[in-house]
Design an enzyme around this catalytic site. Structure first.
Site, PDB file in Angstrom:
ATOM      1  N   SER A  77       4.240   9.683   2.094  1.00  0.00           N
ATOM      2  CA  SER A  77       4.008   9.745   3.537  1.00  0.00           C
ATOM      3  C   SER A  77       2.514   9.768   3.894  1.00  0.00           C
ATOM      4  CB  SER A  77       4.673  11.006   4.083  1.00  0.00           C
ATOM      5  OG  SER A  77       4.240  11.262   5.403  1.00  0.00           O
ATOM      6  N   ASN A  78       2.091   8.795   4.674  1.00  0.00           N
ATOM      7  CA  ASN A  78       0.733   8.808   5.220  1.00  0.00           C
ATOM      8  C   ASN A  78       0.582   9.946   6.225  1.00  0.00           C
ATOM      9  OD1 ASN A  78      -0.074   6.234   3.970  1.00  0.00           O
ATOM     10  ND2 ASN A  78       1.468   5.361   5.337  1.00  0.00           N
TER      11      ASN A  78
END
Ligand SMILES: *Cc1c(COP(=O)(O)O)cnc(C)c1O
Length: 340
Positions: A77-78
């Protein structure tokens, strides 16, 4: 125009991100003139679209007296990386609850065939940035349910947690992209551009919803075309629509005409974060023609959609199309197999 100054905000980027013409990509595709909004160059660790949302979300957390953040996402996840980065900047604790990727066929693997994250890309950065905890759950687990449980545990221990939903996509987070729409309109005016369409990846939908509301508030004719990264058109459009209406209402705007949001589901492939041929071609094409790196999960799939739509004649040759580069490049190094 709407005035966002009434809402608390932190600042994580110096000035507007660049809006750049892509003449070699445009020529290679032989369609409209393509420009790119470089939101991969936003502030916080390695930038990307969550930085804009977090300016409003973290300010809200601080105003509520939070001393720790909890958020959720995929193992690459960014959003988790950038929330953690903002926490480091603000001196807050940060807890991450992430779910394993889908298996190669697009199915959840379950306990027997679990898919533990590799220590690379964003998952590596969770460690370097010193996440206070990282819990890895199976694909399809109730991440937000677990986040609320953890928040209750922390409250019992005397802490003040603030829970940020997946992708930072609630009304407060969407304000970041209402603001981006205003920034873009200023840049279009400065460059004397008549932009017909803004093409954007559409995931948890906060980015697209914010853009739609921002253009609506400014009575702009520019349309926003979402390219979905995880859902069908039928499943995604109501999500975008709901957040558009809630965001517009919170800003005291007139209702945005219903049925005017578009999220195309043709470029997802077998599932979220799973590679497609079109994604591989798009990542290679942007790199080879313009020296711009895309990511395999969001911008690569959205660019695959853009390329396909140009080839199928969706845009006129004298149209100007702006592609939102929303970041995500650290995830490229976690999915190199797709390019081998
Ligand atoms: C989260 C993300 C998106 C999608 O934005 P949403 O607001 O969730 O729709 C697009 N690109 C990148 C790189 C992201 O990290």
């Amino acid at each position: 125009m709407v005035d966002l100054n009434a809402f608390p905000r932190r600042t994580y980027t110096d000035g507007p991100t660049p809006l750049e013409h892509l003449p070699r990509l445009s020529a290679e595709l032989g369609g409209p003139q393509i420009w790119v909004k470089r939101d991969d160059r936003l502030g916080l660790t390695q930038g990307g679209n969550k930085t804009r949302k977090l300016e409003f979300l973290i300010a809200d957390a601080l105003e509520q007296g939070a001393d720790c953040l909890i958020t959720v996402g995929g193992v690459q996840s960014n959003h988790c990386r950038l929330t953690l980065s903002a926490a480091r900047r603000e001196g807050l604790d940060c807890h991450l609850i992430v779910e394993e990727d889908l298996g190669p066929t697009g199915s959840a693997l379950g306990p027997a065939g679990a898919n533990p994250p590799e220590f690379t890309g964003n998952f590596l950065l969770f460690d370097l940035l010193g996440a206070d905890s990282v819990e890895v759950l199976g694909n399809g687990a109730d991440l937000l349910g677990r986040a609320e449980e953890l928040a209750a545990e922390l409250r019992r221990a005397g802490r003040s947690p603030y829970v940020i939903p997946v992708g930072g996509s609630n009304v407060t987070g969407a304000f970041g992209y209402v603001d981006c729409a205003q920034e873009l309109l200023g840049q279009f005016a400065d460059a004397d551009l008549d932009v017909t369409t803004v093409v954007t990846p559409s995931g948890s939908a906060g980015m697209q919803a914010g853009l739609v509301v921002g253009f609506h508030a400014a009575e702009s004719e520019t349309s926003v075309l979402g390219i979905n990264v995880s859902r069908s058109q039928a499943d995604q459009e109501p999500k975008i629509e709901d957040l558009v209406q809630a965001t517009a209402a919170r800003l005291g705007l007139m209702e945005v005409p219903r049925g005017s949001v578009v999220g195309l589901g043709d470029y997802v492939g077998t599932g979220y974060a799973l590679p497609t041929e079109g994604m591989v071609e798009a990542v290679r094409l942007f790199a080879r023609t313009e020296g711009i790196l895309l990511d395999p999960v969001y911008t690569g799939k959205a660019a695959a959609g853009l390329i396909d739509l140009v080839r199928s004649g969706r845009f006129a040759p004298d149209d100007t199309v702006v592609f939102i580069h929303s970041g995500g490049v650290p995830g490229l190094y976690a999915r190199t197999q797709a390019f081998a």
